[in-house]
Design an enzyme around this catalytic site. Structure first.
Site, PDB file in Angstrom:
ATOM      1  N   THR A  40       0.253  -5.413  -3.014  1.00 56.83           N
ATOM      2  CA  THR A  40      -0.574  -5.550  -4.143  1.00 56.83           C
ATOM      3  C   THR A  40      -2.041  -5.220  -4.182  1.00 56.83           C
ATOM      4  O   THR A  40      -3.069  -4.697  -3.446  1.00 56.83           O
ATOM      5  CB  THR A  40      -0.792  -7.276  -3.816  1.00 56.83           C
ATOM      6  OG1 THR A  40       0.298  -7.874  -3.859  1.00 56.83           O
ATOM      7  CG2 THR A  40      -1.745  -7.709  -4.915  1.00 56.83           C
ATOM      8  N   ASP A  56      -0.914  -5.925 -10.096  1.00 58.00           N
ATOM      9  CA  ASP A  56       0.260  -4.961 -10.172  1.00 58.00           C
ATOM     10  C   ASP A  56       1.416  -5.951 -10.067  1.00 58.00           C
ATOM     11  O   ASP A  56       1.445  -7.229 -10.183  1.00 58.00           O
ATOM     12  CB  ASP A  56       0.073  -3.888  -9.091  1.00 58.00           C
ATOM     13  CG  ASP A  56       0.567  -4.574  -7.863  1.00 58.00           C
ATOM     14  OD1 ASP A  56       1.406  -3.903  -7.177  1.00 58.00           O
ATOM     15  OD2 ASP A  56       0.074  -5.606  -7.402  1.00 58.00           O
ATOM     16  N   ARG A  58       4.409  -5.106  -8.226  1.00 60.68           N
ATOM     17  CA  ARG A  58       5.519  -4.665  -7.190  1.00 60.68           C
ATOM     18  C   ARG A  58       5.526  -5.784  -5.904  1.00 60.68           C
ATOM     19  O   ARG A  58       4.527  -6.365  -5.500  1.00 60.68           O
ATOM     20  CB  ARG A  58       4.961  -3.234  -6.376  1.00 60.68           C
ATOM     21  CG  ARG A  58       5.987  -2.929  -5.357  1.00 60.68           C
ATOM     22  CD  ARG A  58       5.581  -1.688  -4.794  1.00 60.68           C
ATOM     23  NE  ARG A  58       6.105  -0.511  -5.652  1.00 60.68           N
ATOM     24  CZ  ARG A  58       5.744   0.831  -5.487  1.00 60.68           C
ATOM     25  NH1 ARG A  58       5.119   1.124  -4.409  1.00 60.68           N
ATOM     26  NH2 ARG A  58       6.251   1.715  -6.315  1.00 60.68           N
ATOM     27  N   LYS A  72       2.475 -12.072 -10.388  1.00 60.90           N
ATOM     28  CA  LYS A  72       1.329 -12.280  -9.412  1.00 60.90           C
ATOM     29  C   LYS A  72       0.322 -12.952 -10.028  1.00 60.90           C
ATOM     30  O   LYS A  72      -0.577 -13.574  -9.260  1.00 60.90           O
ATOM     31  CB  LYS A  72       0.731 -11.043  -9.277  1.00 60.90           C
ATOM     32  CG  LYS A  72       1.836 -10.152  -8.111  1.00 60.90           C
ATOM     33  CD  LYS A  72       1.079  -9.090  -7.307  1.00 60.90           C
ATOM     34  CE  LYS A  72       2.572  -8.166  -6.887  1.00 60.90           C
ATOM     35  NZ  LYS A  72       2.134  -6.894  -6.098  1.00 60.90           N
ATOM     36  N   GLY A  86      -0.341 -11.333  -0.090  1.00 57.57           N
ATOM     37  CA  GLY A  86       0.038 -11.799   0.969  1.00 57.57           C
ATOM     38  C   GLY A  86       1.219 -12.129   1.026  1.00 57.57           C
ATOM     39  O   GLY A  86       2.287 -11.713   0.341  1.00 57.57           O
ATOM     40  N   SER A 168      -3.790  -4.795  -0.300  1.00 57.19           N
ATOM     41  CA  SER A 168      -3.589  -3.734  -0.005  1.00 57.19           C
ATOM     42  C   SER A 168      -4.340  -2.698  -0.746  1.00 57.19           C
ATOM     43  O   SER A 168      -4.985  -1.479  -0.205  1.00 57.19           O
ATOM     44  CB  SER A 168      -2.264  -3.301   0.572  1.00 57.19           C
ATOM     45  OG  SER A 168      -1.593  -3.231  -0.582  1.00 57.19           O
ATOM     46  N   ASP A 205      -2.186   3.373  -3.702  1.00 55.25           N
ATOM     47  CA  ASP A 205      -1.507   2.617  -2.634  1.00 55.25           C
ATOM     48  C   ASP A 205      -0.235   2.405  -2.710  1.00 55.25           C
ATOM     49  O   ASP A 205       0.366   2.109  -3.803  1.00 55.25           O
ATOM     50  CB  ASP A 205      -2.065   1.170  -3.055  1.00 55.25           C
ATOM     51  CG  ASP A 205      -1.765   0.207  -1.888  1.00 55.25           C
ATOM     52  OD1 ASP A 205      -1.408  -0.899  -2.199  1.00 55.25           O
ATOM     53  OD2 ASP A 205      -1.693   0.472  -0.618  1.00 55.25           O
ATOM     54  N   SER A 208       1.448  -1.188  -3.522  1.00 51.45           N
ATOM     55  CA  SER A 208       1.187  -1.685  -5.105  1.00 51.45           C
ATOM     56  C   SER A 208       2.147  -0.626  -5.950  1.00 51.45           C
ATOM     57  O   SER A 208       1.991   0.597  -5.719  1.00 51.45           O
ATOM     58  CB  SER A 208      -0.295  -1.706  -5.765  1.00 51.45           C
ATOM     59  OG  SER A 208      -0.904  -2.275  -4.711  1.00 51.45           O
TER      60      SER A 208
END
Lengths: 273, 204
Positions: A40, A56, A58, A72, A86, A168, A205, A208
């Site tokens: 995320t 995002d 994913r 999300k 998380g 992240s 990242d 994500s």
């Protein structure tokens, strides 16, 4: 196991009756399972008329992408939304629970929910589980006292900020915010900066990816722009696709059960006396 | 060794045009030894709703018994069958209740909702729902299943083509997984009938 008979609808809260068995398995060397996380990049910023949240889409299970387009940004109240990072089950459960509590509170008080109420409910729940409920949240909304943006950490600490990132991909997104954020942004400028920050997380990242979701909350109105940007379209599809001829698969046995029509009971006329 | 690799399993569900298909492998093993080749992983909740449970077989059976109990109570109280979305929320709540001592199961739920719109969803062992519009996979062969389904799936397939596609995706994926296989079991549900087929696969 006599209590197994009392399987009537539980009173709510967690049930720990499988913990002893799972501990025993752990001691025998069985690794515990990995839960679906949301890797995320989630962000929020305050602009001149309210709050903009971004995320995002994913969801990962270890290194595998489990869901390429998950949601999300969770609904908390008509004027409050919350992004979650998380463990996916924890973010969904905690936001659903607080959303229900806020609705009951609205019925009891007869007023629009305040962001600080949602914040207090979230942080006290997370603190009481000492960080074991692994939910990192970006909470934003506009209420009678104005626009608010908060971050909530899994252990229950909170921050109140003009712009925030979590997950992240938070470092990648924060780099964009720190260079481009200023006070008094307009709606379009705000959406542009939020989208850029999420894209930075998506492309830099690994946890994500996929699309950008944006939610714009202003006084009296919340606009959820699902899949606002789709920077990762699937381009490698074969135009012919696979086509399997009927009868291609070897079948050992077949059983076809027709489904019964459900009978509809129609209220008839009353009998004549 | 992970707890999900104790018994081995493979489950996949796909959406077609006004229909859905759910398929599983048939092996039950204890680590590397095969105990049974006719194990049932897909259970019927009601005529138009099925749940497949991958992971630890004992937890799958216990979880199914609890869900059947809750659904029967619901039928008695509401005098109707549960909608697939409601059932998915029920499964999610039951799994999340055991957040700190979970059932080692990953369910795949497939059903036909109102107006015969197909619904599929999967969850991890804590109940985090993933609603998909095309396909969902679960089990030890899930990584291969993701790949096979991504390439073989096409939207709006008719029931016959959907059956062929899901069978081929399942068989090719379990062939790349030691812990699942030994045939396949496919259920294809349309608004008028349920087709249940057993597939011939490699027995190794």
């Amino acid at each position: 196991m006599a209590r197994a008979a009392a399987d009537s609808p539980p009173k709510g809260g967690f049930s720990f009756d499988l913990c002893r068995r799972n501990d025993m398995l752990l001691k025998k060397g069985v690794q515990p399972p990995s839960f679906r996380k949301t890797g995320t990049t989630i962000v929020g910023l305050v602009f001149q008329d309210g709050v903009i949240l971004g995320a995002d889409t994913r969801a990962t299970e270890g290194p595998i992408v489990a869901d390429k387009n998950c949601e999300k940004i969770h609904y908390m109240a008509p004027n409050i939304y919350c992004c979650g990072a998380g463990t996916a089950a924890d973010t969904e459960a905690v936001t659903d629970m607080v959303s229900s509590q806020l609705q009951l509170h609205r019925y009891a008080t007869g007023r629009e929910s305040r962001v600080i109420t949602a914040l207090t409910l979230l942080k006290s729940h997370l603190f009481s589980y000492q960080g074991y409920v692994s939910a990192a949240l970006v909470l934003g909304g506009v209420d009678v006292t104005g626009p608010h943006l908060h971050t909530v950490y899994p252990h229950g600490s909170t921050d109140t900020l003009p712009f925030a990132t979590m997950g992240s991909g938070s470092l990648a997104a924060m780099a964009i915010f720190e260079s481009k954020y200023r006070e008094g942004l307009t709606r379009d400028e705000g959406i542009k900066i939020v989208s850029e920050a999420i894209c930075s997380g998506i492309f830099n990242d690994l946890g994500s990816g996929s699309n950008v979701d944006v939610c714009v909350i202003t006084k009296g109105r919340a606009e959820y722009l699902r899949n606002h940007l789709l920077p990762n379209p699937r381009t490698y599809v074969s135009s012919k696709g696979y086509s399997f001829v009927k009868g291609h698969t070897e079948v050992l046995s077949t059983k076809i059960t027709p489904l019964k029509e459900k009978v509809e009971v129609v209220e008839g006329d009353a009998m004549e006396e | 060794m992970s707890i999900f690799e104790y018994n081995g399993s493979a489950l996949v569900a796909m959406v077609g045009k006004n229909c859905f298909a759910i398929a599983s492998d048939r092996r039950l093993g204890v680590q590397l030894q095969t105990i049974a080749t006719d194990f049932q992983r897909i259970f019927k909740v009601h005529d138009k709703l099925y749940i497949g449970l991958s992971g630890l077989a004992t937890d799958a059976q216990t979880l199914y018994q609890r869900l059947a109990f809750r659904h029967k109570l619901y039928q008695l109280r509401e005098e109707r069958d549960m909608k697939p979305e409601t059932f998915a929320s029920l499964v999610s709540a039951l799994l999340y209740e055991k957040r700190f001592g979970p059932y080692f199961c990953q369910p795949v739920i497939a059903g036909l909702g109102d107006d015969d719109v197909p619904f599929i969803c999967t969850m991890d062992c804590l109940g985090a729902k993933e609603l998909a519009k095309d396909f969902v996979v679960s089990g030890t062969a899930s990584e291969s299943l993701y790949g096979a389904c991504e390439s073989m799936y096409k939207p709006n397939m008719e029931p016959e083509e959907l059956f062929e596609t899901i069978s081929q995706a399942l068989l090719s994926s379990v062939d790349r997984d030691c812990l699942s296989g030994w045939g396949g079991h496919v259920l294809l549900v349309t608004p008028t009938e349920v087709q249940e087929r057993t597939l011939k696969g490699r027995m190794d």
